[in-house]
Motif scaffolding. Structure first.
Motif, short mmCIF file in Angstrom:
data_model
loop_
_atom_site.label_atom_id
_atom_site.label_comp_id
_atom_site.label_asym_id
_atom_site.label_seq_id
_atom_site.Cartn_x
_atom_site.Cartn_y
_atom_site.Cartn_z
N ASN A 182 -13.85 -7.29 -13.93
CA ASN A 182 -13.64 -8.72 -14.16
C ASN A 182 -12.34 -8.97 -14.91
N ASN A 183 -11.88 -10.21 -14.84
CA ASN A 183 -10.65 -10.59 -15.54
C ASN A 183 -9.53 -9.59 -15.26
N LEU A 184 -9.30 -9.34 -14.00
CA LEU A 184 -8.31 -8.33 -13.61
C LEU A 184 -6.91 -8.77 -13.98
N LYS A 185 -6.10 -7.79 -14.33
CA LYS A 185 -4.72 -8.01 -14.74
C LYS A 185 -3.79 -7.24 -13.81
N SER A 186 -2.54 -7.62 -13.81
CA SER A 186 -1.59 -6.96 -12.92
C SER A 186 -1.51 -5.47 -13.22
N GLU A 187 -1.70 -5.10 -14.49
CA GLU A 187 -1.64 -3.68 -14.85
C GLU A 187 -2.84 -2.88 -14.38
N ASP A 188 -3.84 -3.57 -13.81
CA ASP A 188 -4.98 -2.87 -13.22
C ASP A 188 -4.69 -2.41 -11.80
N THR A 189 -3.55 -2.80 -11.26
CA THR A 189 -3.18 -2.39 -9.90
C THR A 189 -3.06 -0.87 -9.85
N ALA A 190 -3.80 -0.27 -8.92
CA ALA A 190 -3.83 1.18 -8.81
C ALA A 190 -4.75 1.59 -7.66
N ILE A 191 -4.71 2.86 -7.36
CA ILE A 191 -5.74 3.45 -6.50
C ILE A 191 -6.88 3.89 -7.42
N TYR A 192 -8.09 3.47 -7.09
CA TYR A 192 -9.26 3.81 -7.90
C TYR A 192 -10.04 4.91 -7.18
N LEU A 193 -10.33 5.96 -7.93
CA LEU A 193 -10.98 7.14 -7.36
C LEU A 193 -12.28 7.44 -8.08
N CYS A 194 -13.20 7.96 -7.33
CA CYS A 194 -14.51 8.34 -7.86
C CYS A 194 -14.56 9.86 -7.99
N LYS A 195 -15.12 10.33 -9.10
CA LYS A 195 -15.27 11.77 -9.32
C LYS A 195 -16.70 12.07 -9.72
N ALA A 196 -17.23 13.15 -9.20
CA ALA A 196 -18.58 13.60 -9.58
C ALA A 196 -18.53 15.07 -9.93
N ARG A 197 -19.30 15.44 -10.94
CA ARG A 197 -19.32 16.83 -11.39
C ARG A 197 -20.69 17.18 -11.92
N PRO A 198 -21.26 18.30 -11.44
CA PRO A 198 -22.52 18.75 -12.05
C PRO A 198 -22.20 19.43 -13.37
N ALA A 199 -23.17 19.56 -14.25
CA ALA A 199 -22.94 20.20 -15.54
C ALA A 199 -22.41 21.63 -15.32
N GLY A 200 -21.23 21.90 -15.84
CA GLY A 200 -20.64 23.23 -15.71
C GLY A 200 -20.10 23.55 -14.34
N MET A 220 -17.89 22.28 -10.52
CA MET A 220 -16.57 21.83 -10.10
C MET A 220 -16.57 20.32 -9.85
N ASP A 221 -15.36 19.75 -9.86
CA ASP A 221 -15.19 18.33 -9.60
C ASP A 221 -15.13 18.06 -8.10
N TYR A 222 -15.75 16.95 -7.73
CA TYR A 222 -15.63 16.42 -6.38
C TYR A 222 -14.97 15.05 -6.48
N TRP A 223 -13.99 14.83 -5.61
CA TRP A 223 -13.24 13.57 -5.65
C TRP A 223 -13.33 12.85 -4.31
N GLY A 224 -13.33 11.52 -4.39
CA GLY A 224 -13.15 10.73 -3.20
C GLY A 224 -11.66 10.53 -2.95
N LYS A 225 -11.35 9.81 -1.86
CA LYS A 225 -9.95 9.59 -1.50
C LYS A 225 -9.38 8.33 -2.12
N GLY A 226 -10.22 7.48 -2.65
CA GLY A 226 -9.75 6.31 -3.38
C GLY A 226 -9.75 5.04 -2.58
N THR A 227 -9.68 3.93 -3.33
CA THR A 227 -9.57 2.61 -2.74
C THR A 227 -8.52 1.84 -3.54
N LEU A 228 -7.67 1.10 -2.85
CA LEU A 228 -6.53 0.45 -3.48
C LEU A 228 -6.92 -0.92 -4.01
N VAL A 229 -6.58 -1.16 -5.26
CA VAL A 229 -6.76 -2.46 -5.90
C VAL A 229 -5.38 -3.02 -6.25
N THR A 230 -5.11 -4.21 -5.77
CA THR A 230 -3.83 -4.87 -6.05
C THR A 230 -4.11 -6.20 -6.72
#
Length: 116
Positions: A83-101, A103-113
């Protein structure tokens, strides 16, 4: 095979809102620590919000009061309400998931402008 797919990005004016989704296959979010990161051009990737498998939530100062992370264990999806998005929030947003201990899994991202 683990797959994370982000959606919900787009263009919005300053002060507007977006809700991002991260849908998982091959893993159960309820057993993983999950986080949203963002990467703007020329900047380092930064943490936006995180939620542990137990439901503990963390926000950096840049996101406090404006962003909300949540998880739907039935839909196996993690959300980021912005909410209340600002110009400095412009970026590619990525999701990461990791089980305890594990490896990381990453998505490819979604662009927010955010622009007027």
């Amino acid at each position: 095979q683990v797959q994370l797919v982000e959606s919900g990005g787009g263009s919005v004016q300053p002060g507007g809102s977006l809700r991002l989704s991260c849908a998982a296959s091959g893993i159960s979010f309820s057993m993983f620590h999950t986080a949203w990161y963002r990467q703007a051009p020329g900047k380092q990737r930064e943490l936006v919000a995180s939620i542990t498998s137990g439901g503990s939530i963390y926000y950096p100062d840049s996101a406090k009061g404006r962003f909300t992370i949540s998880r739907d264990n039935v839909k196996n999806t993690v959300y980021l309400q912005m909410n209340n998005l600002k110009s400095e929030d412009t970026a590619i947003y990525l999701c990461k998931a990791r089980p305890a201990g594990g490896m990381d899994y990453w998505g490819k991202g979604t662009l927010v402008t955010v622009s007027s």
